[in-house]
Design an enzyme around this catalytic site. Structure first.
Site, PDB file in Angstrom:
ATOM      1  CG  LEU A  67      -1.877  -1.133   1.422  1.00 17.82           C
ATOM      2  CD1 LEU A  67      -2.520  -1.064   2.810  1.00 17.82           C
ATOM      3  CD2 LEU A  67      -2.961  -1.115   0.346  1.00 17.82           C
ATOM      4  CG  ASP A  68      -0.809   5.118  -1.082  1.00 18.43           C
ATOM      5  OD1 ASP A  68      -1.216   5.090   0.102  1.00 18.43           O
ATOM      6  OD2 ASP A  68      -1.506   5.538  -2.019  1.00 18.43           O
ATOM      7  NE  ARG A  69       4.739   9.193   4.927  1.00 18.64           N
ATOM      8  CZ  ARG A  69       3.986  10.193   5.393  1.00 18.64           C
ATOM      9  NH1 ARG A  69       2.968  10.637   4.700  1.00 18.64           N
ATOM     10  NH2 ARG A  69       4.269  10.748   6.547  1.00 18.64           N
ATOM     11  CB  THR A  71      -3.556   3.367   1.518  1.00 19.95           C
ATOM     12  OG1 THR A  71      -3.782   4.332   0.495  1.00 19.95           O
ATOM     13  CG2 THR A  71      -4.732   2.403   1.548  1.00 19.95           C
TER      14      THR A  71
END
Length: 262
Positions: A67-69, A71
């Protein structure tokens, strides 16, 4: 929780609290927001992947989902190559269904399927931003948004990405006029994204955004494997539970009741 400009250094105790499943095959973690998945120059405990490898005392763990930072939610590690291969093949063959929980701006009145191709936003000051495009470089993209609860100002929604394009959920939410709460790039002013990179979270940004990250959570993944389906679920993180309580008037019990029906 020693803080850094872009997150924090994870402690072993924190990591243990985030672990939802730890068996011979997988490590399932409920990633909090503002923690990167991939290793950084600040050492192994500055990223989720690095912390998990230190925790497992193994370099053989394979990051299956990321996941991105900003999320939160499901991050899955396979503990050996065979399990990693099975899970990765399911992803490549599109035999994995994903469900996210998002808090949207405004009132989404009915289930909405967005079928709109995405490509680089050439009008944006941020080179990484995508937008709906009908010419030039683009990829087909479909996302389904289902309202679960709304008070008119905000909508708690189930989001099912049918394809997996970069920033798909956020770009499609903006396209239908209901951007995700707290989104610095696809929200009310993309300049907030650059301001945040330059200065971090500031009082000026807090006056515009009601939460310090975009309100998006990877809630469920179902892998359709040869031996049968495998389902992984990550409960909403506390910051989103608190936002629902304070801004949607949903008690913890009411929120759990809504999510249990999914």
């Amino acid at each position: 929780m020693p803080a850094t400009e872009w997150g924090w250094l994870v402690t072993p105790e924190e990591l243990e609290n985030w672990i939802l499943q730890d068996d011979d095959h997988v490590l399932l973690v409920n990633k909090p927001a503002l923690l990167v998945c991939h290793p950084s120059k600040n050492g192994p405990w500055s990223s989720l992947a690095g912390a998990c490898r230190e925790y497992l005392q193994s370099e053989r763990s394979h990051l299956v989902s990321r996941l991105d930072r900003e999320t939160s939610g499901i991050v899955l590690f396979a503990k050996h190559r065979l399990k990693s291969r099975h899970l990765q093949m399911a992803l490549e063959r599109r035999k994995v269904s994903k469900t996210y929980i998002a808090i949207l701006e405004g009132e989404l009145k009915e289930e909405t399927l967005v079928d709109a191709p995405l490509g680089p936003d050439t009008q944006s000051i941020v080179h990484s931003k995508n937008t709906v495009r009908h010419d030039g470089r683009r990829q087909d993209a479909q996302t389904r948004y289902t309202p679960l609860y709304t008070n008119g100002r905000y909508t708690l929604a189930k989001v099912d990405p049918i394809t997996g394009r970069k920033h798909q959920i956020r770009a499609h939410a903006l396209h239908i006029g209901h951007h995700i709460v707290g989104d610095k790039l696809y929200g009310p002013d993309e300049g907030l994204f650059l301001d945040f990179i330059e200065d971090g979270w500031t009082e000026a940004i807090a006056k515009v955004l009601p939460i310090n990250r975009h309100a998006l959570h990877a809630y469920r993944m179902v892998f359709d494997l040869e031996d049968g389906p495998e389902t992984y679920i990550a409960p909403l993180t506390q910051d989103l539970v608190d936002f629902c309580s304070q801004n949607l008037g949903l008690s913890t019990e009411s929120l759990e009741e809504i999510l249990q029906k999914l």
